[in-house]
Design a protein around this motif. Structure first.
Motif, PDB file in Angstrom:
ATOM      1  N   SER A  13       1.927   5.405  -0.094  1.00  0.00           N
ATOM      2  CA  SER A  13       1.527   6.705   0.422  1.00  0.00           C
ATOM      3  C   SER A  13       1.121   7.625  -0.722  1.00  0.00           C
ATOM      4  O   SER A  13       1.291   7.300  -1.904  1.00  0.00           O
ATOM      5  CB  SER A  13       2.670   7.324   1.231  1.00  0.00           C
ATOM      6  N   VAL A  42      -3.945  -2.097   5.509  1.00  0.00           N
ATOM      7  CA  VAL A  42      -3.855  -0.640   5.469  1.00  0.00           C
ATOM      8  C   VAL A  42      -5.149  -0.079   4.895  1.00  0.00           C
ATOM      9  O   VAL A  42      -5.581  -0.452   3.803  1.00  0.00           O
ATOM     10  CB  VAL A  42      -2.648  -0.175   4.639  1.00  0.00           C
ATOM     11  N   ASN A  74       2.550   6.816  12.561  1.00  0.00           N
ATOM     12  CA  ASN A  74       3.389   7.799  11.892  1.00  0.00           C
ATOM     13  C   ASN A  74       4.788   7.222  11.711  1.00  0.00           C
ATOM     14  O   ASN A  74       5.458   6.868  12.688  1.00  0.00           O
ATOM     15  CB  ASN A  74       3.454   9.100  12.708  1.00  0.00           C
ATOM     16  N   LYS A 113      -3.611   4.372  14.090  1.00  0.00           N
ATOM     17  CA  LYS A 113      -2.965   5.414  13.288  1.00  0.00           C
ATOM     18  C   LYS A 113      -1.475   5.384  13.600  1.00  0.00           C
ATOM     19  O   LYS A 113      -1.073   5.442  14.765  1.00  0.00           O
ATOM     20  CB  LYS A 113      -3.554   6.783  13.628  1.00  0.00           C
ATOM     21  N   GLU A 128       2.694  12.777   4.638  1.00  0.00           N
ATOM     22  CA  GLU A 128       3.081  11.640   3.807  1.00  0.00           C
ATOM     23  C   GLU A 128       3.317  10.350   4.586  1.00  0.00           C
ATOM     24  O   GLU A 128       3.066   9.269   4.090  1.00  0.00           O
ATOM     25  CB  GLU A 128       4.337  12.000   3.010  1.00  0.00           C
ATOM     26  N   SER A 169       0.868  -1.169   0.000  1.00  0.00           N
ATOM     27  CA  SER A 169       0.000   0.000   0.000  1.00  0.00           C
ATOM     28  C   SER A 169       0.908   1.223   0.000  1.00  0.00           C
ATOM     29  O   SER A 169       1.776   1.360   0.868  1.00  0.00           O
ATOM     30  CB  SER A 169      -0.913   0.017   1.232  1.00  0.00           C
ATOM     31  N   TYR A 185       6.572   6.369   0.632  1.00  0.00           N
ATOM     32  CA  TYR A 185       6.571   5.187   1.489  1.00  0.00           C
ATOM     33  C   TYR A 185       5.622   4.125   0.932  1.00  0.00           C
ATOM     34  O   TYR A 185       4.675   4.425   0.189  1.00  0.00           O
ATOM     35  CB  TYR A 185       6.106   5.544   2.905  1.00  0.00           C
ATOM     36  N   SER A 189       1.918   9.144   7.471  1.00  0.00           N
ATOM     37  CA  SER A 189       0.904   8.655   8.407  1.00  0.00           C
ATOM     38  C   SER A 189      -0.105   7.770   7.688  1.00  0.00           C
ATOM     39  O   SER A 189      -0.606   8.144   6.628  1.00  0.00           O
ATOM     40  CB  SER A 189       0.166   9.825   9.076  1.00  0.00           C
ATOM     41  N   PHE A 190      -0.417   6.631   8.276  1.00  0.00           N
ATOM     42  CA  PHE A 190      -1.397   5.735   7.684  1.00  0.00           C
ATOM     43  C   PHE A 190      -2.262   5.091   8.759  1.00  0.00           C
ATOM     44  O   PHE A 190      -1.892   5.043   9.937  1.00  0.00           O
ATOM     45  CB  PHE A 190      -0.727   4.669   6.814  1.00  0.00           C
ATOM     46  N   TRP A 195      -3.945   6.483   3.646  1.00  0.00           N
ATOM     47  CA  TRP A 195      -2.842   7.361   4.023  1.00  0.00           C
ATOM     48  C   TRP A 195      -3.333   8.796   4.167  1.00  0.00           C
ATOM     49  O   TRP A 195      -4.264   9.222   3.478  1.00  0.00           O
ATOM     50  CB  TRP A 195      -1.749   7.318   2.961  1.00  0.00           C
ATOM     51  N   ASP A 196      -2.677   9.544   5.043  1.00  0.00           N
ATOM     52  CA  ASP A 196      -2.969  10.958   5.201  1.00  0.00           C
ATOM     53  C   ASP A 196      -2.443  11.696   3.970  1.00  0.00           C
ATOM     54  O   ASP A 196      -1.257  11.630   3.652  1.00  0.00           O
ATOM     55  CB  ASP A 196      -2.288  11.479   6.475  1.00  0.00           C
TER      56      ASP A 196
END
Length: 462
Positions: A240, A277, A306, A304, A285, A238, A245, A287-288, A280-281
Motif C-alpha cells: 500500500s 493487484v 477495502n 475494488k 490506505e 504488492s 498493508y 483500498s486496492f 492502491w488508493d
C-alpha cells in the motif's frame, strides 16, 4: 447515477486538430504518421522526444515497464537477451547513452546468477537486485548506487532454495524481501514415517541465515536484516501507499494473503487462486484494485476491495485496465453492457470500447465511448498506466483486425475530458509503458527478440 456519452479520440494533424469518428459517424482515413517503433506508428503532430533501438536480441518482459530513475535523467529498461535477464539504463541527451545496470553474466554483472527480482528506490537513486546464486542454494541482495560507478555490492545473503522471491522498497532506506522456502526433502524412518534430514556428524552445521517469510533490510548506516514473523506463506507482494498493508498475490504454491504490518497479522484473502493487484488508493490506505476470476473461473474482472471493511465492488468485466485517480475515484476500461455470461459464451462478439469514471462520493459513474469496437477477449488483455501528477491515463487496448488484432495506445485526460490516439499497429510482440515522474512524458518499449525492440519517449498532447 450512471451517465453515458461519447468522447472523441483526436489525431493531431500538422496544423490543426482532427477528430476521429464516433460510433455513428463515417470512418475516417487512417491518420498520417511521422515516427515509428517496432510495431507501432506514432500519430502525426505528437512530439516524439526519442526513439532508441535496443541491442539485437533484446525483448521486453510484459510485467516490467520502463523505470524512471534519477529524476528522469535515466530510464531503466528490463528484458531478456541471449536467454538472460538484463537491465539497461538509458540516459544522456535524448536518453541515447546506454549502460548495463543489472545482469546475470558478463563483466557488467555484480556476480553471476539468476535475477529473481529488482526494484529501484522511491527516489530513483539506488537499485536493488535479488540474485539467485548458481546452483540455486542462495539468494543475494545486491545494492547499486546509480550515481556512482561499479556493479554494486552484496548487502545480505539468504541460504536455501526458494519457490518465491519478491522485493520492494518501503522507503529510501528499507527493502522488504518476501521469501518462501522450497519444502525440504524428507527421509523415511525405520517405521516408514517421514523424517526431516539432520546433520550426520556432530561437527556438521546447517548453513546460516536460512530465512523464510518477510525480511526487512535496512540499507543505511551499518545495515541490518529484521525478519517479521508471519505464518502465511509468501508470494509476490504488492504494498500500500504507506506500507501499512501488503497483498500476497498468490501463485501455484500459495494462495493470496493480506499482511497488516500495524497489527503484525496476515490472513488469507477470500479469493483462493492467484490475483493481480493493479494499484492502491493513495488517500485510503486499505483500498486496492485487483484482477481476479469470476465465480465460474472462466473469465476475469476488476474488483475494488477495502481491507478495513471487507467491502468489495466489481468495476469491470473481462478487463485488466483500471486505476485509482484519487479520493476513491477510479477509471476502468470495459463495456457497460458486458456481463460475465456474455464474456464467457461470446468472447469474440463486437463491443464498443468504453471508459467508466466512478466517483463514489458523488454517487456518479460517467461512461464514455472511445469510438471503436473491441471484444471481451481483447479487453481482458488491456492495460493501463495512470499518472497522478497529470491526472491522465495511458491505455493499451485492441480492436478486431486481420490477420492479427490491432493494438491502440490511447491517452485520456480526466482534467480536460479528452482522449488522443498516440500510436497504433498490429498486436505483435510486447508493449510496456510508464509515465515520467511528473506526468509530462510517456515511455514505451515495443518489440521482441526477433523483430527488435525500440524505446520511444513522447509528450502526449493536452
Amino acid at each position: 447515477m450512471p451517465r453515458s456519452f461519447f468522447i472523441v479520440i483526436l489525431a493531431l494533424a500538422a496544423a490543426s486538430v482532427v477528430s476521429c469518428s464516433t460510433a455513428n459517424a463515417p470512418k475516417p482515413a487512417p491518420p498520417p504518421f511521422v515516427a515509428r517503433s517496432t510495431t507501432l506508428e506514432v500519430t502525426t503532430g505528437i512530439k516524439v522526444l526519442t526513439n532508441v533501438g535496443m541491442p539485437n536480441g533484446f525483448a521486453p518482459i510484459p510485467t516490467r515497464p520502463p523505470i524512471w530513475l534519477q529524476e528522469g535523467e535515466e530510464i531503466g529498461v528490463v528484458g531478456t537477451q541471449a536467454g538472460h535477464t538484463i537491465m539497461y539504463g538509458l540516459g544522456g541527451a535524448a536518453w541515447r547513452t546506454g549502460r548495463i545496470l543489472a545482469a546475470e553474466t558478463g563483466p557488467a554483472a555484480a556476480e553471476e546468477g539468476t535475477i529473481a527480482d529488482l526494484a529501484a528506490s522511491p527516489n530513483g537513486l539506488t537499485l536493488a537486485t535479488a540474485m539467485v546464486a548458481p546452483g540455486g542454494n542462495r539468494v543475494d541482495v545486491i545494492l547499486r548506487d546509480l550515481i556512482a560507478t561499479g556493479a554494486g555490492n552484496v548487502i545480505a545473503s539468504f541460504n536455501g532454495r526458494y519457490d518465491s522471491i519478491s522485493m520492494d522498497w518501503l522507503n529510501n532506506a528499507t527493502i522488504a524481501l518476501a521469501l518462501r522456502r522450497h519444502p525440504e526433502p524428507l527421509e523415511a524412518g525405520a517405521n516408514g514415517e517421514a523424517l526431516k534430514s539432520e546433520p550426520t556428524e556432530p561437527t556438521e552445521e546447517l548453513p546460516p541465515n536460512r530465512a523464510d517469510g518477510l525480511q526487512l533490510i535496512v540499507v543505511t548506516g551499518a545495515g541490518s536484516v529484521a525478519p517479521l514473523k508471519f505464518s502465511c506463506p509468501m508470494s509476490a507482494l504488492s504494498w500500500s501507499a504507506h506500507s501499512v498493508y501488503a497483498v500476497g498475490q498468490g501463485d501455484a504454491g500459495a494462495r493470496p494473503i493480506i499482511i497488516d504490518r500495524r497489527n503484525s497479522t496476515c490472513t488469507k484473502f477470500h479469493v483462493p487462486v492467484p490475483i493481480h493487484v493493479l494499484g492502491w488508493d493513495q488517500d485510503d490506505e486499505g483500498s486496492f484494485l485487483y484482477v481476479g476470476p469470476d465465480a465460474s473461473h472462466r473469465t476475469i474482472g476488476v474488483f475494488k476491495y477495502n481491507i478495513a471493511t471487507g467491502a468489495e465492488k466489481l468495476l469491470g468485466i473481462s478487463t485488466s485496465a483500471a486505476s485509482f485517480t484519487g479520493t476513491g475515484n477510479t477509471i476502468t476500461v470495459g463495456n457497460q453492457k458486458l456481463a460475465f455470461k456474455l464474456a464467457i459464451e461470446r468472447p469474440e462478439a463486437p463491443l464498443l470500447a468504453q471508459l467508466a469514471i466512478s466517483r463514489p462520493d458523488q454517487s456518479e459513474v460517467d461512461v464514455k465511448s472511445l469510438g471503436f469496437e473491441t471484444t471481451a477477449e481483447m479487453l481482458a488483455h488491456s492495460a493501463m498506466a495512470y499518472s497522478r501528477s497529470a491526472n491522465e491515463a495511458a491505455i493499451q487496448t485492441y480492436a478486431p483486425s486481420l490477420p492479427v488484432a490491432w493494438r491502440k495506445i490511447v491517452t485520456y485526460s480526466l482534467k480536460y475530458d479528452t482522449a488522443f490516439l498516440l500510436a497504433e499497429g498490429p498486436a505483435r510482440g510486447t508493449v510496456t509503458m510508464s509515465w515520467s515522474l511528473r506526468g509530462r512524458w510517456l515511455a514505451f518499449l515495443d518489440g521482441d527478440a526477433t523483430a527488435g525492440t525500440v524505446m520511444t519517449v513522447l509528450a502526449p498532447p493536452r
